[in-house]
Design a protein around this motif. Structure first.
Motif, PDB file in Angstrom:
ATOM      1  N   VAL A   1       0.852  -1.191   0.000  1.00  0.00           N
ATOM      2  CA  VAL A   1       0.000   0.000   0.000  1.00  0.00           C
ATOM      3  C   VAL A   1       0.890   1.244   0.000  1.00  0.00           C
ATOM      4  CG1 VAL A   1      -1.788   1.245   1.289  1.00  0.00           C
ATOM      5  CG2 VAL A   1      -1.767  -1.255   1.269  1.00  0.00           C
ATOM      6  N   SER A   2       0.511   2.242  -0.778  1.00  0.00           N
ATOM      7  CA  SER A   2       1.334   3.449  -0.889  1.00  0.00           C
ATOM      8  C   SER A   2       1.373   4.213   0.432  1.00  0.00           C
ATOM      9  CB  SER A   2       0.785   4.359  -1.972  1.00  0.00           C
ATOM     10  OG  SER A   2      -0.425   4.926  -1.532  1.00  0.00           O
ATOM     11  N   GLY A   3       2.367   5.067   0.585  1.00  0.00           N
ATOM     12  CA  GLY A   3       2.586   5.782   1.835  1.00  0.00           C
ATOM     13  C   GLY A   3       1.399   6.620   2.268  1.00  0.00           C
ATOM     14  N   SER A   4       0.828   7.348   1.332  1.00  0.00           N
ATOM     15  CA  SER A   4      -0.270   8.246   1.705  1.00  0.00           C
ATOM     16  C   SER A   4      -1.516   7.440   2.074  1.00  0.00           C
ATOM     17  CB  SER A   4      -0.576   9.195   0.546  1.00  0.00           C
ATOM     18  OG  SER A   4      -0.872   8.443  -0.620  1.00  0.00           O
ATOM     19  N   GLU A   5      -1.769   6.366   1.325  1.00  0.00           N
ATOM     20  CA  GLU A   5      -2.933   5.531   1.633  1.00  0.00           C
ATOM     21  C   GLU A   5      -2.736   4.814   2.967  1.00  0.00           C
ATOM     22  OE1 GLU A   5      -4.083   2.662  -1.360  1.00  0.00           O
ATOM     23  OE2 GLU A   5      -5.573   1.787   0.000  1.00  0.00           O
ATOM     24  N   ARG A   6      -1.501   4.412   3.202  1.00  0.00           N
ATOM     25  CA  ARG A   6      -1.180   3.755   4.483  1.00  0.00           C
ATOM     26  C   ARG A   6      -1.532   4.682   5.634  1.00  0.00           C
ATOM     27  NH1 ARG A   6       4.105   2.004   2.901  1.00  0.00           N
ATOM     28  NH2 ARG A   6       4.938   3.659   4.198  1.00  0.00           N
ATOM     29  N   ARG A   7      -1.124   5.935   5.486  1.00  0.00           N
ATOM     30  CA  ARG A   7      -1.334   6.904   6.559  1.00  0.00           C
ATOM     31  C   ARG A   7      -2.836   7.126   6.785  1.00  0.00           C
ATOM     32  NH1 ARG A   7       1.545  10.595   4.499  1.00  0.00           N
ATOM     33  NH2 ARG A   7       3.445   9.477   5.053  1.00  0.00           N
ATOM     34  N   THR A   8      -3.560   7.278   5.686  1.00  0.00           N
ATOM     35  CA  THR A   8      -5.006   7.525   5.794  1.00  0.00           C
ATOM     36  C   THR A   8      -5.708   6.351   6.471  1.00  0.00           C
ATOM     37  OG1 THR A   8      -4.864   8.768   3.742  1.00  0.00           O
ATOM     38  CG2 THR A   8      -7.062   8.098   4.449  1.00  0.00           C
ATOM     39  N   ARG A   9      -5.387   5.157   6.002  1.00  0.00           N
ATOM     40  CA  ARG A   9      -6.053   3.970   6.561  1.00  0.00           C
ATOM     41  C   ARG A   9      -5.670   3.764   8.020  1.00  0.00           C
ATOM     42  NH1 ARG A   9      -5.675  -0.838   2.137  1.00  0.00           N
ATOM     43  NH2 ARG A   9      -6.410  -2.013   3.968  1.00  0.00           N
ATOM     44  N   ALA A  10      -4.409   4.041   8.331  1.00  0.00           N
ATOM     45  CA  ALA A  10      -3.960   3.874   9.720  1.00  0.00           C
ATOM     46  C   ALA A  10      -4.705   4.848  10.630  1.00  0.00           C
ATOM     47  CB  ALA A  10      -2.456   4.103   9.811  1.00  0.00           C
ATOM     48  N   ARG A  11      -4.856   6.077  10.177  1.00  0.00           N
ATOM     49  CA  ARG A  11      -5.556   7.079  10.997  1.00  0.00           C
ATOM     50  C   ARG A  11      -7.041   6.719  11.156  1.00  0.00           C
ATOM     51  NH1 ARG A  11      -2.871  12.995  10.262  1.00  0.00           N
ATOM     52  NH2 ARG A  11      -0.764  12.320  10.768  1.00  0.00           N
ATOM     53  N   ASP A  12      -7.620   6.206  10.086  1.00  0.00           N
ATOM     54  CA  ASP A  12      -9.018   5.770  10.167  1.00  0.00           C
ATOM     55  C   ASP A  12      -9.171   4.633  11.171  1.00  0.00           C
ATOM     56  OD1 ASP A  12      -9.670   7.621   8.284  1.00  0.00           O
ATOM     57  OD2 ASP A  12      -9.806   6.214   6.604  1.00  0.00           O
ATOM     58  N   ALA A  13      -8.227   3.707  11.109  1.00  0.00           N
ATOM     59  CA  ALA A  13      -8.288   2.553  12.014  1.00  0.00           C
ATOM     60  C   ALA A  13      -8.138   3.003  13.458  1.00  0.00           C
ATOM     61  CB  ALA A  13      -7.199   1.542  11.649  1.00  0.00           C
ATOM     62  N   LEU A  14      -7.214   3.930  13.689  1.00  0.00           N
ATOM     63  CA  LEU A  14      -7.017   4.433  15.053  1.00  0.00           C
ATOM     64  C   LEU A  14      -8.254   5.204  15.520  1.00  0.00           C
ATOM     65  CD1 LEU A  14      -3.275   5.553  14.933  1.00  0.00           C
ATOM     66  CD2 LEU A  14      -4.251   3.786  16.414  1.00  0.00           C
ATOM     67  N   ALA A  15      -8.848   5.936  14.598  1.00  0.00           N
ATOM     68  CA  ALA A  15     -10.068   6.679  14.958  1.00  0.00           C
ATOM     69  C   ALA A  15     -11.184   5.706  15.326  1.00  0.00           C
ATOM     70  CB  ALA A  15     -10.482   7.570  13.789  1.00  0.00           C
ATOM     71  N   SER A  16     -11.244   4.570  14.620  1.00  0.00           N
ATOM     72  CA  SER A  16     -12.305   3.594  14.885  1.00  0.00           C
ATOM     73  C   SER A  16     -12.158   2.926  16.251  1.00  0.00           C
ATOM     74  CB  SER A  16     -12.338   2.530  13.779  1.00  0.00           C
ATOM     75  OG  SER A  16     -11.206   1.697  13.879  1.00  0.00           O
TER      76      SER A  16
END
Lengths: 222, 517
Positions: free
Chosen positions: A113-128
């Motif tokens: 997964v690309s760096g920017s997508e990784r960051r977005t998904r990681a933040r979403d997961a942490l928010a969840s």
């Protein structure tokens, strides 16, 4: 769906041969929530390793969906772990030098997964898991419950089919334990996961629709 | 992820990073310093050699002298004989003077046609022949003999008893005698060729160099130091073997205190005639067409000239003596071994710390494997961390090395070196011959003993001549040294990473689940 057929696992100890799993035959359907209980040394760890594609049986077959885990090579097993299986550990097992966000990202690294997508998904997961304000915190700066939430976010960020939780509440107080279990149950319901929890805690085990007891390598339904 | 994880690991595990980097830095700094110092010493050696052999001389060819054997006849130089009519008499004193130009005792002249043989060999870019000679002038004053007195002048052979009258005349006016011996080295060379050979490294101090037009003429070029010590200058004259030469120029070597290969340079054909060595030379200076083919050319030349001694620059470097030689030995022995030792220790420290780090991170790597990281990704991560630690050490090491080089260059240690020239080029046999022929190594060829020239003896202290040079050591800093440092840093990092990665790859992912009973 997991299918274990006549699975036996033996280890060579110093002076004797130890049978950790003894001719286990077991089926776990997709979307099930299963609790595994049993005494220390009873074979819970070994069973979880088989289900998590971390080890191969001495004899018998382990199948996850269309993949026969017992016959696959290391590289293929790593691929399956990366895509289909999420792990949550008793000791959280976060990388101490990485922030919460970066810890979650480690689960996406093997998927390309690309760096920017990784960051977005990681933040979403942490928010969840309720950690929107803890992205840049190191594990040492988080409480036990928060660390376990990060670990859950790491396990779920790749959207696995199976979540294996090894004593996920073993290091937490009762209040936090309940919070974590509610979180896990919530994901299980929402995402249709297969949730397999190894626990000593009967209160936790009772939340599962199916309970297994393992002792001396033998599995029985409770 | 790789970069982020790597950066975090290096920053958060500072202790390990610092220890590995400092160990690597010290080792690489030392390697740089030793390399640079070694290059400086080599340059200094080359400088000493160039002052003698000239720039671009890859190979010298000579014939070994045969040491005179005790009791044998014909060895050594011829004596000076004065007839009764020799010398000019004034005021009761007879002034005697005789000058002779002979080949250097420790050298054997050989046929100049061998130069053509050398020039015909494949791989020879240029070659020139020289004739190494020594001019010895014996002069003195003796009391004038009466016509009735017995004796025949300079060499007394007996006769009647001397007169009982009070002696008069001579050097002290009371019948005493005084003798003087003057020696200097003379090199006959091809005046048209200065691309290779002794005059290729000199700097013109005054006047001009010899040119093709000087062939057959009595023109000479002097070493500047010798000219100063002998009170000679451009435009003046110098007597060589009784012939008056015009001094057309003076030359000096690159070193301020150093001497060139000879005191006096004259055209080869004139030197051959005056020394009765017509058609002979004593040395051939060869420039190879490729610096990498020098050893091969040496072998070819040895085959072409089986009786000759063929020396390369490496052989010649062995003839450099003095503190320069000591420094060279120190660098090549102690410096090299110290570098290897420190480098090995640094590599070992890096490897052990990396393995230890991997062992401490067992759970971490097990977890990563459990969440799907492949062995290759984990090994790459460990190796990457090690290589970066090595590179950090390399950068610090380069700084340490440069600091060391700067210190050396600020101190600018001076090293003295001397290289055997006419008599001492190459083999030990010739050096032994030089020693046996009269002992003493006198820079510039001044002085010398006045020994009895018995058969087989040496006489006049004829010996290997040496060009003494004082060289300021300059430790160079080159891109090659930086590349070596970077290469070593990467090598150290890769070695540590390979061992650490191997350890990490062997970890079972199940380790991460060890807490399950």
């Amino acid at each position: 769906m997991y299918q274990l057929t006549n699975v036996t696992k033996t280890y060579n100890a110093t002076k004797r041969k130890v049978t950790a799993l003894d001719d286990v035959t077991l089926t776990i359907q997709d979307g099930e929530m299963v609790a595994i209980q049993g005494p220390t040394g009873g074979g819970k760890s070994t069973l979880l390793q088989m289900l998590g594609a971390l080890d191969r049986p001495t004899s018998g077959d382990v199948t996850l969906g269309a993949s026969m885990l017992s016959k696959l090579g290391d590289h293929k097993l790593a691929e399956i772990r990366a895509k289909e299986i999420g792990f949550v550990f008793q000791g959280f097992n976060l990388i101490p030098t990485l922030t919460a966000e970066e810890n979650v990202e480690t689960a996406l690294a093997p998927l390309g997964v690309s760096g920017s997508e990784r960051r977005t998904r990681a933040r979403d997961a942490l928010a969840s898991v309720g950690l929107s304000d803890r992205f840049t915190h190191l594990p040492a700066e988080l409480s036990g419950g928060q660390q376990q939430r990060v670990a859950i976010a790491r396990a779920l960020v790749k959207r696995p089919e199976v979540l294996l939780a090894d004593e996920p509440t073993g290091s937490l107080d009762e209040e936090t334990r309940d919070e974590i279990m509610e979180l896990l149950e919530g994901f299980w319901r929402e995402q249709g996961l297969t949730l397999i929890i190894v626990t000593h805690d009967t209160a936790v085990a009772r939340r599962a629709g199916r309970r297994l007891h393992i002792k001396a390598g033998k599995v029985r339904e409770v | 992820m790789f970069g982020t994880y790597l950066r975090r690991e290096l920053l958060n595990r500072r202790k390990q990073t610092i220890i590995i980097s400092i160990g690597m830095a010290l080792a690489i700094g030392l390697v740089i310093l030793v390399n640079s110092f070694s290059a400086g010493v080599q340059n200094a050696q080359a400088s000493v050699l160039q002052s003698v052999y000239g720039v671009g001389t890859d190979i010298t060819i000579s014939q070994a002298a045969t040491p005179p054997t005790a009791g044998a006849t014909g060895g050594g130089q011829q004596g000076f004989a004065f007839g009764s009519g020799d010398g000019a008499s004034t005021g009761g004193t007879t002034n005697l003077s005789q000058s002779r130009l002979t080949s250097t005792p420790t050298q054997t002249v050989f046929d100049a046609t061998q130069l053509a043989t050398v020039q015909a060999v494949s791989g020879v870019a240029a070659a020139t022949g020289t004739l190494s000679l020594e001019n010895v002038t014996f002069s003195g004053q003796i009391p004038q003999r009466g016509t009735g007195a017995s004796g025949t002048g300079g060499t007394r052979t007996g006769g009647a008893a001397p007169s009982t009258a009070a002696p008069t005349g001579g050097a002290d006016g009371a019948g005493g005698s005084a003798f003087n011996l003057n020696r200097f080295s003379v090199l006959g060379l091809d005046p048209s060729g200065d691309s290779v050979g002794p005059l290729s490294a000199v700097t013109l101090a005054d006047g001009r160099l010899l040119s093709a037009a000087d062939a057959g003429t009595d023109n000479a070029v002097l070493d500047a130091n010798y000219a100063t010590s002998a009170s000679l200058a451009t435009g003046g004259t110098i007597a060589i073997a009784g012939t008056t030469f015009t001094i057309v120029g003076t030359v000096s070597s690159s070193g301020s205190d150093s001497a060139t290969a000879a005191n006096v340079y004259i055209p080869l054909d004139v030197a051959q005639t005056l020394s009765t060595n017509t058609g002979k030379i004593s040395n051939i200076y060869v420039q190879a067409s490729s610096s990498s083919a020098v050893d091969q050319l040496q072998t070819t030349l040895k085959a072409a000239l089986p009786t000759a001694t063929v020396d390369t620059q490496a052989d010649l470097a062995a003839t450099v003596s003095g503190s320069l030689s000591t420094a060279s030995t120190l660098v090549s022995n102690l410096g090299t071994w110290l570098s290897i030792l420190v480098l090995a220790a640094a590599f070992l420290i890096a490897i052990l710390f990396t393995i230890s780090g991997v062992t401490r991170r067992t759970r971490e790597f097990g977890t990563l494997k459990a969440i799907g990281w492949s062995n290759r990704r984990i090994v790459g991560q460990v190796a990457g961390e090690s290589v970066v630690q090595g590179l950090i050490g390399g950068v610090i090491g380069i700084a340490v090395g440069i600091a060391g080089i700067v210190v050396v260059n600020i101190i600018s240690p001076t090293l003295s070196g001397s290289a055997s020239t006419a008599g001492g080029v190459g083999g030990a046999a010739r050096r032994a011959a030089g020693a046996a022929a009269g002992g003493g190594t006198t820079p510039g060829g001044e002085g010398g003993g006045f020994g009895q020239r018995a058969a087989g003896g040496g006489g006049f202290g004829a010996a290997a001549q040496q060009a003494a040079t004082t060289v300021t050591l300059h430790a160079p800093f080159t891109i090659e040294i930086v590349l070596i440092a970077v290469g070593l840093a990467i090598l150290g990092g890769l070695l540590a990473g390979a061992f650490g990665g191997w350890r990490a790859a062997r970890l079972r992912p199940a380790e991460a689940l060890r807490s399950v009973g």
